[in-house]
Scaffold this active site. Structure first.
Site, mmCIF file in Angstrom:
data_model
loop_
_atom_site.group_PDB
_atom_site.id
_atom_site.type_symbol
_atom_site.label_atom_id
_atom_site.label_comp_id
_atom_site.label_asym_id
_atom_site.label_seq_id
_atom_site.Cartn_x
_atom_site.Cartn_y
_atom_site.Cartn_z
ATOM 1 C CG HIS A 152 44.102 35.378 43.360
ATOM 2 N ND1 HIS A 152 43.400 35.916 44.406
ATOM 3 C CD2 HIS A 152 45.286 36.015 43.350
ATOM 4 C CE1 HIS A 152 44.124 36.851 44.987
ATOM 5 N NE2 HIS A 152 45.277 36.925 44.364
ATOM 6 C CG ASP A 173 40.854 34.548 46.142
ATOM 7 O OD1 ASP A 173 41.274 33.589 45.474
ATOM 8 O OD2 ASP A 173 41.447 35.647 46.205
ATOM 9 C CB SER A 189 47.879 37.913 46.597
ATOM 10 O OG SER A 189 46.658 37.244 46.516
#
Length: 475
Positions: A114, A144, A217
């Site tokens: 993402h 992911d 992230s």
């Protein structure tokens, strides 16, 4: 007496002075770890063309999770800043910030999918502030994970560890770029392992209380030996900021994905072709289990490995290849770790007896929409029963629409057990008390013989989704 008290107080004070440094010595020193590992951690920014940027502007959503009061948010996506003028709007490009880490000296980098999704350009900033354009080797949305490649040689690399060796309560450390602050370091402990999250069937997450915020992230999670044991990926939050619940993708999962992306450009994982649900206390009693455990099979896809391997509706899968399935979400992790063509030995509970099945797993198909059963209507025979419902036969058209050969359609729901467990007109009952419902006649026969005052199970199909529910008939 006063002298004795004075001596006792003095002794206690001396012990506190002696013990205080010893207690403090128990806390870890992260300085050497950070100094060694930081150079291999990178900042990742992306750019999108203005058209793509505007299409995504303002669409950051926070989904509600069924059964969980807080909001679970994939918080690392940033809302793009609003343009200051129409001219500026046409020229402006969207940027997002995330983290990553170098896993090979020739420039392979791991991050989250993402972080780089829909990017037209990916820029990697190294610890010496130099910037490199990155090529997207491949991504895997189900885990992911994304693999990038930059041109370079003799680049600093992280050391890959094994998350399976982690212990709950163990210290861990994260390095990343929260809110764009490069190489920020936060630390905490492992809160849990093998955590299952909604809509993430293939990742047994590591839960920590390490402070993770937007920009972390894709960054690494280290153990005290300086090995990367996970990729920081998600948080659980009410406010959108850190609240003590962070989740990381295990390094073994990430490296397996990276190896497949590197060599074939895609990821293949095992697939059974079943829809499963959790086994609660009442279902366990209904299926003859001593305690709630396993994955209950509520639907089998046509021509799937499960169908060819002899798995049946109502089977409770308790283990695979010697590993226990305690929670239903354990099964996708185990199956997904296999490669298409591998054999799986399944331990199942069927009609109160344990059996072993051997199934050859297939390749997981692409994402597809749920089959939706239309509003079914029929003019067949209606009959009320102790459940408090009236049912009718399925027409040939209805059977074709919902891909069923057997079952009965609920026409009306009255006061009674059916209403209490949430049955609705249009639901289809395919199994009752572990018996297949072939027709209205067989349904009524089963209903009349239902035992009283113990847990019973019923398989219901609603809008293409099947599930087992439990109920009791009063004496």
């Amino acid at each position: 007496m006063r002298t004795a008290k004075a001596l006792l107080v003095g002794l206690c004070a001396s012990l506190m002075i002696v013990l205080a440094p010893a207690a403090m010595a128990q806390l870890p020193d992260f300085t050497a770890l950070v100094e060694e590992s930081s150079p291999a951690v990178v900042n990742i920014s992306t750019r999108q063309k203005p058209q793509a940027a505007m299409a995504g502007r303002g669409q950051l959503t926070i989904p509600e999770l069924e059964g969980l009061p807080p909001i679970f948010r994939d918080f690392f996506e940033h809302a793009f800043p609003a343009p200051r003028s129409p001219d500026n709007q046409r020229r402006q490009e969207a940027q997002s910030l995330g983290s990553g880490f170098i896993i090979s000296a020739d420039g392979y980098i791991l991050t989250n999918n993402h972080v780089v999704a829909d990017a037209d350009e990916i820029i990697v900033r190294l610890s010496d502030r130099s910037e490199l354009l990155a090529e997207l080797v491949g991504t895997d949305t189900r885990t992911d994970v994304a693999l990038l490649k930059v041109e370079g040689k003799d680049l600093p690399v992280v050391r890959a560890g094994k998350s399976k060796d982690l212990k709950v309560g163990e210290w861990v450390l994260a390095i990343g770029s929260p809110f764009g602050f490069d190489h920020s370091v936060t630390a905490g402990i492992v809160s849990a392992k093998g955590r299952n999250l909604p809509n993430d069937n293939y990742v047994p997450f590591i839960q920590t209380d390490v402070a993770i915020n937007p920009g972390n992230s894709g960054g690494p999670l280290f153990n005290l030996s300086g090995e990367v044991v996970g990729i920081n990926s998600q948080i659980f939050t009410r406010s959108g900021g850190f609240m003590g619940l962070s989740f990381a993708i295990p390094m073994e999962v990430a490296m397996d994905v990276a190896d497949q992306l590197k060599h074939s450009g895609k990821v293949e994982r095992g697939w059974l072709g079943v829809v499963i649900q959790e086994v609660n206390k009442d279902l366990a009693e209904s299926f003859g289990l001593d305690k709630p455990a396993g994955a209950l099979v509520v639907q089998i896809l046509e021509d799937s490995p499960a169908a060819r391997g002899g798995i049946q509706l109502g089977d409770v899968i308790l283990g695979m290849n010697g590993k226990q399935v305690v929670m239903s979400a354990d099964l996708p992790h185990l199956v997904g770790a296999l490669k298409p063509g591998d054999s799986a030995r399944l331990d199942v509970m069927r009609e109160g007896k344990r059996q072993t099945l051997k199934v050859k797993v297939g390749a997981a198909p692409g994402e597809s929409g749920d089959a939706v059963a239309g509003k079914a209507r029929g003019d067949g025979k209606r009959m009320e029963n102790p459940l408090g419902i009236s049912v009718t036969e399925l027409t040939a058209e209805q059977k074709k629409m919902i891909d069923l050969e057997t079952g009965v359609l609920i026409q009306d729901v009255y006061e009674g057990p059916a209403a209490m467990i949430g049955l609705r007109p249009g639901d289809v009952i395919t199994h009752l008390n572990n018996q297949q419902v072939d027709s209205v006649k067989s349904f009524n026969t089963i209903v009349q013989k239902l035992p009283r005052d113990r847990s019973l199970s019923m398989r219901v199909l609603r809008q293409g989704r099947a599930s087992f529910i439990t109920f009791k008939l009063a004496r």
